[in-house]
Design a protein around this motif. Structure first.
Motif, PDB file in Angstrom:
ATOM      1  N   LEU A 121      24.661  13.536  45.926  1.00  0.00           N
ATOM      2  CA  LEU A 121      25.795  14.471  45.869  1.00  0.00           C
ATOM      3  C   LEU A 121      25.493  15.585  44.867  1.00  0.00           C
ATOM      4  CD1 LEU A 121      28.803  15.164  46.485  1.00  0.00           C
ATOM      5  CD2 LEU A 121      29.412  13.687  44.590  1.00  0.00           C
ATOM      6  N   LEU A 125      25.437  19.566  45.435  1.00  0.00           N
ATOM      7  CA  LEU A 125      26.293  20.466  44.665  1.00  0.00           C
ATOM      8  C   LEU A 125      25.460  21.478  43.861  1.00  0.00           C
ATOM      9  CD1 LEU A 125      29.149  18.117  43.432  1.00  0.00           C
ATOM     10  CD2 LEU A 125      29.139  19.688  45.352  1.00  0.00           C
ATOM     11  N   PHE A 128      24.612  24.035  46.945  1.00  0.00           N
ATOM     12  CA  PHE A 128      25.564  24.569  47.926  1.00  0.00           C
ATOM     13  C   PHE A 128      25.852  26.068  47.749  1.00  0.00           C
ATOM     14  CE2 PHE A 128      28.733  24.222  44.616  1.00  0.00           C
ATOM     15  CZ  PHE A 128      29.740  25.089  44.987  1.00  0.00           C
ATOM     16  N   GLN A 223      30.940  31.883  52.740  1.00  0.00           N
ATOM     17  CA  GLN A 223      31.847  31.682  51.589  1.00  0.00           C
ATOM     18  C   GLN A 223      31.440  30.419  50.854  1.00  0.00           C
ATOM     19  OE1 GLN A 223      35.492  31.348  53.775  1.00  0.00           O
ATOM     20  NE2 GLN A 223      36.187  33.380  53.177  1.00  0.00           N
ATOM     21  N   THR A 224      31.522  30.454  49.533  1.00  0.00           N
ATOM     22  CA  THR A 224      31.137  29.255  48.771  1.00  0.00           C
ATOM     23  C   THR A 224      32.085  28.087  49.068  1.00  0.00           C
ATOM     24  OG1 THR A 224      32.296  30.252  46.927  1.00  0.00           O
ATOM     25  CG2 THR A 224      29.917  30.192  46.758  1.00  0.00           C
ATOM     26  N   SER A 225      33.377  28.389  49.271  1.00  0.00           N
ATOM     27  CA  SER A 225      34.317  27.284  49.508  1.00  0.00           C
ATOM     28  C   SER A 225      33.971  26.562  50.816  1.00  0.00           C
ATOM     29  CB  SER A 225      35.751  27.800  49.535  1.00  0.00           C
ATOM     30  OG  SER A 225      35.898  28.755  50.549  1.00  0.00           O
ATOM     31  N   ALA A 226      33.599  27.336  51.846  1.00  0.00           N
ATOM     32  CA  ALA A 226      33.223  26.715  53.124  1.00  0.00           C
ATOM     33  C   ALA A 226      31.937  25.910  52.951  1.00  0.00           C
ATOM     34  CB  ALA A 226      33.046  27.771  54.194  1.00  0.00           C
ATOM     35  N   LEU A 228      30.941  24.505  50.256  1.00  0.00           N
ATOM     36  CA  LEU A 228      31.250  23.302  49.480  1.00  0.00           C
ATOM     37  C   LEU A 228      31.834  22.207  50.378  1.00  0.00           C
ATOM     38  CD1 LEU A 228      31.676  21.800  46.770  1.00  0.00           C
ATOM     39  CD2 LEU A 228      33.900  22.882  46.643  1.00  0.00           C
ATOM     40  N   VAL A 229      32.811  22.578  51.180  1.00  0.00           N
ATOM     41  CA  VAL A 229      33.451  21.569  52.025  1.00  0.00           C
ATOM     42  C   VAL A 229      32.450  21.022  53.047  1.00  0.00           C
ATOM     43  CG1 VAL A 229      35.321  21.148  53.666  1.00  0.00           C
ATOM     44  CG2 VAL A 229      35.720  22.574  51.702  1.00  0.00           C
ATOM     45  N   LEU A 230      31.641  21.919  53.600  1.00  0.00           N
ATOM     46  CA  LEU A 230      30.647  21.478  54.576  1.00  0.00           C
ATOM     47  C   LEU A 230      29.626  20.540  53.917  1.00  0.00           C
ATOM     48  CD1 LEU A 230      30.353  22.081  57.556  1.00  0.00           C
ATOM     49  CD2 LEU A 230      28.672  23.831  57.005  1.00  0.00           C
ATOM     50  N   LEU A 232      30.194  18.603  51.308  1.00  0.00           N
ATOM     51  CA  LEU A 232      30.852  17.321  51.056  1.00  0.00           C
ATOM     52  C   LEU A 232      30.981  16.518  52.343  1.00  0.00           C
ATOM     53  CD1 LEU A 232      33.708  18.290  48.577  1.00  0.00           C
ATOM     54  CD2 LEU A 232      31.521  17.243  48.075  1.00  0.00           C
ATOM     55  N   PHE A 233      31.300  17.214  53.419  1.00  0.00           N
ATOM     56  CA  PHE A 233      31.414  16.566  54.721  1.00  0.00           C
ATOM     57  C   PHE A 233      30.067  15.936  55.109  1.00  0.00           C
ATOM     58  CE2 PHE A 233      30.663  17.086  59.319  1.00  0.00           C
ATOM     59  CZ  PHE A 233      31.627  16.228  59.816  1.00  0.00           C
ATOM     60  N   TRP A 235      27.614  15.129  53.147  1.00  0.00           N
ATOM     61  CA  TRP A 235      27.301  14.017  52.231  1.00  0.00           C
ATOM     62  C   TRP A 235      28.020  12.743  52.681  1.00  0.00           C
ATOM     63  CZ3 TRP A 235      30.829  11.721  48.613  1.00  0.00           C
ATOM     64  CH2 TRP A 235      30.234  10.816  47.739  1.00  0.00           C
ATOM     65  N   THR A 236      29.305  12.876  52.980  1.00  0.00           N
ATOM     66  CA  THR A 236      30.076  11.707  53.424  1.00  0.00           C
ATOM     67  C   THR A 236      29.470  11.140  54.705  1.00  0.00           C
ATOM     68  OG1 THR A 236      31.992  12.911  52.640  1.00  0.00           O
ATOM     69  CG2 THR A 236      32.438  10.932  53.866  1.00  0.00           C
ATOM     70  N   LEU A 237      29.117  12.056  55.608  1.00  0.00           N
ATOM     71  CA  LEU A 237      28.561  11.638  56.898  1.00  0.00           C
ATOM     72  C   LEU A 237      27.239  10.880  56.702  1.00  0.00           C
ATOM     73  CD1 LEU A 237      29.382  12.325  59.926  1.00  0.00           C
ATOM     74  CD2 LEU A 237      27.468  13.885  59.866  1.00  0.00           C
TER      75      LEU A 237
END
Lengths: 415, 468
Positions: A121, A125, A128, A223-226, A228-230, A232-233, A235-237
């Motif tokens: 992770l 991070l 990203f 976008q950094t926010s997108a 970041l979420v992608l 994290l997604f 990583w979870t996957l």
């Protein structure tokens, strides 16, 4: 030019807040992990000393490996006592469980877990915002307005960032390892040290995969926010969902009988033999042999089904780099399925060796019994084709994700 | 003004790719959870039913003679929980059965497909989704709530209006909460529809109420995560710093505190190894043998006669040995429970652990389900033993001397048949909603307290926040 970009990236990262965070994080986690796992290993070692079989005790017992501090895997189960009884029955002991068995539902925070979950992770991070962040801050335009090609820039950025990620990680590992070594009861042989070095190299390859994934996502988003979420997604996957899904699919496709079903089948073998003896259809001398053969067939059948399921599960789950890394780490540490197969084979050989000895009324084997001897697999055996294939998978993942990042960056709108 | 702020937050996030990704992952996990739970529950249920029928048949077969019934080893099992989709809680690693008869009781055993390799995997249940996925999503949505707005310059504009800082925090919290709760709630509905499609799983009104309350607790948990993000965001001036700090906090709360808790618990409460227990038992038995109060003699000719003093002393000796064995192993298990309970209490310093154990309590899985099962087996054993003692007392032909040596005690106890319908049968009773509520209320209150604390912290930090 590449060197300049790498140095610039390292300098920029080292002075950043996230570098401080990763350094604190990796050091804290690694030291905590080593503290917990060392205690756990010492407790298991103490139990091993207590449970050492006496002379003529037909019990197979395996010493815990110090490498289980780094990747515990199945070591606790491998190091149980296996007592041979009448009819070739193998009674698996639970007396070695130094740790409260109910604790199994807490996560084992070994180094493998720290690297697989947390450092993976952290690597994502770290990466990203590598490209999209530069774009948002406007520095990407400036960087590429110089006479630097995009391939050189992305390579320099990747290398600089990755070096900044792994240096604190390696330092934390060295500090932790030095502290462990001080303990007089923890002795690492030269083979262990070779394996630890190998595990470190593979950990770096594994972190590179996640770093490349982060890089790829960063060069695919605006976008950094997108990003970041992608990240994290993904990583979870990769860390949680894919490995579990593989296991779930394997469970559905390759069912295994329950423990009680196995027990029942074992009982049936006994009942059948006793019944046949009463009916006078079996020679008294053959009862034990027949029970042994019946148990062997039963266990062989179970092992076949179990192997089928594990192979299926492994093949599906190694699509996730986290699973491939887990298989490599536990097999190298001698706490994985590879070692488990080796242990089981050694116990069966031992059972065959002492089979036929006299037994008392409780079914305990009596008389002169040779001691069980066992050597864990050598490095070359641990580095078998499967482990090499898993290492290959990690390298391929690196290549794929970095190439994807590279291609995406070539087409990236830097405005 | 509050609804404008909520509206703004919703509009800002609802059309973004991150919202799409978040919804996708939540729905994916919920669908997988529903499908997997359906198939696994039925398989486990069938296996357990088989065990229960075999046990009941065994009771019926042995009911022909009380003497046989005394020795019949019943297999008591904990059936899978209907609400297991909330939290599987590594159920596979915990034993789910026990064997017991009038004289003996085994340690908890596994009566399910279980192997050490596969039990290492996590289950994709609701608790997993909330702790490992949604908590992250919350942080990803809230990490730049203030610092991000500050960098963009919009924070100044918002506060130049006639709006209090408290309202801004509340507006952000509610707006973000709706964004995340919506896909989660849809996921829950889909999950329940999938589970309900299976005719083998019949959820009752009580179950739906439990699900509803857990969903509300999950909303509190989501709020707690968002407030954590808002709090850290109000302490920093750059989103990147917020994110890094959040990462540390998340790892501390989700990984380090729960992992360290069981190590400390081990240090505080000592649990002997099984080997030590075996040695202790052997010493106790030696003491019984050496006390001189019991006799170990036996003569076959005594069988069927009025028990003489030697027989009585022998029976008492064996009874004392059996009672010691059961007592010692129960104490051993209770000590393990105590150690685990302490580890759980210590780990509850983290709100993530608080939520995890609320989930386990609601699903009746994990430690709580296991302990509840053991407690019920003990009560059942006491009831069953008292029933059999009473039956023996009612038989005028019996010498009422019961001990665990079938070859010797056979002629001293009753051989009369027992009506099968009268025999108490074990049936695991899952907790009622009131019980779950009573036992979880403190944890839920603590979770709410975390929310209040974080809100207060955010408010104070935001009052002092330099919006320029």
């Amino acid at each position: 030019m590449l060197k300049t970009i790498i140095i610039k990236e390292i300098q920029a990262t080292i002075s950043s807040f996230k570098f401080a965070v990763i350094t604190i994080l990796s050091t804290t986690l690694i030291l905590t992990s080593f503290f917990i796992m060392t205690n756990d290993y010492l407790a298991r070692l103490e139990n091993y000393e207590i449970l050492q079989p006496q002379d003529n005790d037909p019990t197979a017992l395996i010493k815990p490996t110090p490498l289980s501090i780094f990747a515990k895997g199945l070591d606790e189960n491998l190091c149980r006592s296996y007592q041979i009884h009448f009819g070739g029955q193998i009674i698996v002991g639970s007396k070695q469980q130094s740790v409260n068995s109910i604790f199994q539902f807490f996560t084992t925070p070994d180094l493998l877990f720290v690297i697989k979950v947390i450092m993976g992770l952290a690597a994502m991070l770290f990466a990203f915002d590598a490209i999209v962040g530069e774009k948002e801050s406007g520095s990407l335009k400036l960087a590429l307005s110089n006479s630097v090609s995009r391939p050189i820039w992305i390579l320099g950025k990747w290398l600089g960032g990755f070096i900044s990620l792994i240096v604190p990680f390696i330092l934390a590992l060295l500090i932790g390892f030095t502290i462990i070594q001080i303990h007089p009861d923890i002795v690492f042989s030269s083979t262990h040290l070779h394996i630890i070095t190998l595990m470190l190299i593979i950990s770096i390859i594994y972190l590179a995969v996640f770093y490349s994934i982060g890089f790829m996502i960063s060069s695919l988003t605006q976008q950094t926010s997108a990003s970041l979420v992608l990240s994290l997604f993904t990583w979870t996957l990769v860390v949680f969902i894919l490995p579990n899904l593989g296991n779930i699919l394997a469970k559905q496709l390759a069912p295994l009988p329950s423990v009680s079903q196995l027990e029942q089948q074992k009982d049936q073998i006994w009942i059948k033999e006793v019944f046949e003896r009463i009916q006078g259809r079996t020679d008294p001398g053959m009862i034990e042999k027949n029970i042994n053969n019946g148990n062997n067939r039963l266990m062989e059948n179970y092992r076949m089904k179990f192997n089928r399921r594990t192979i299926m599960s492994k093949n599906i789950t190694r699509l996730s780099p986290a699973s491939a890394f887990t298989f490599i780490a536990i097999d190298l540490a001698g706490t994985g399925l590879l070692e488990e197969r080796h242990v089981k084979q050694a116990i069966l050989t031992y059972k065959d060796l002492i089979f036929g000895n006299d037994t008392d009324s409780d079914g305990n084997i009596t008389g002169i019994t040779p001691a069980f001897s066992f050597h864990r697999l050598s490095i070359s055996s641990r580095l078998n084709s499967e482990t090499l294939a898993n290492i290959g998978i990690l390298i391929i993942f690196n290549f794929i994700f970095f190439s994807a990042a590279y291609v995406a960056f070539l087409k990236y709108d830097i405005r | 003004m509050l609804h404008y702020l909520i509206d703004k937050e919703l509009k800002e996030h609802i059309t973004t790719p991150k919202m799409l990704i978040t919804s996708g992952i939540i729905l994916l996990v919920m669908i997988i959870n529903g499908l997997v739970f359906n198939s696994q529950f039925i398989q486990q249920q069938q296996k357990m039913n088989q065990e229960i029928i075999t046990n009941s048949n065994g009771l019926q077969d042995n009911a022909g003679s009380l003497f046989k019934l005394l020795f019949f080893k019943q297999k008591l099992v904990k059936p899978p929980s209907k609400l297991g989709f909330i939290a599987i809680a590594k159920e596979e690693v915990l034993p789910n059965g026990i064997k017991t008869n009038y004289y003996k009781e085994t340690e908890p055993e596994h009566y399910k497909s279980q192997n050490n390799y596969f039990s290492r995997f996590r289950s994709l249940d609701w608790t997993f989704l909330l702790i490992y996925v949604i908590s992250f999503v919350c942080l990803a949505f809230s990490y730049n709530a203030f610092s991000g707005e500050k960098v963009k310059g919009t924070l100044k504009l918002i506060l130049s209006n006639n709006v209090s800082r408290g309202t801004v925090i509340l507006g952000k919290l509610i707006g973000l909460h709706i964004c995340i709760s919506m896909p989660f709630f849809i996921g829950i509905l889909i999950n329940i529809i999938i589970i309900q499609l299976n005719p083998g799983i019949a959820l009752t009104g009580g179950d739906y109420l439990i699900i509803l309350i857990f969903t509300l607790v999950a909303f509190v948990f989501i709020a707690m995560n968002l407030l954590l993000g808002l709090f850290i965001s109000s302490l920093t001036s750059k989103p990147a710093h917020t994110l890094n700090l959040l990462l540390i906090v998340w790892i501390m709360l989700v990984i380090i505190i729960p992992s360290v808790s069981w190590v400390f618990s081990q240090k505080i409460i000592d649990v002997a190894s099984e080997e030590e227990i075996a040695i202790r038992l052997s010493n106790e038995i030696d003491k019984i043998y050496e006390s001189g109060n019991y006799s170990w003699s036996w003569n076959g000719a005594w069988a069927g006669q009025q028990p003489n003093d030697t027989v009585k002393r022998r029976a008492a000796g064996i009874q004392a040995t059996d009672a010691h064995r059961i007592m010692l192993y129960r104490e051993y298990l209770d000590q393990k429970f105590k150690q685990t309970s302490l580890a759980i209490k210590l780990s509850k310093i983290s709100p993530f652990s608080l939520f995890r154990f609320i989930g386990e309590r609601f699903s009746d899985n994990g430690y709580f389900g296991f302990k509840r099962f053991i407690d019920q087996t003990r009560i059942y054993r006491a009831t069953m033993n008292s029933f059999m003692t009473q039956k023996d007392q009612q038989d005028p032909d019996s010498f009422h001397l019961l001990w665990s040596e079938p070859w010797a005690s056979g002629t001293f106890s009753s051989h009369k048949p027992v009506a099968f319908e009268e025999i108490p049968q074990f049936k695991y009773q899952p907790p009622e909603l009131a019980e779950i509520w009573n036992r979880s209320i403190l944890d839920i209150s603590l979770l709410i307290a975390w929310c209040i604390l974080l809100f207060a912290g955010t408010f104070i930090a935001f009052i002092r926040y330099d919006v320029r």
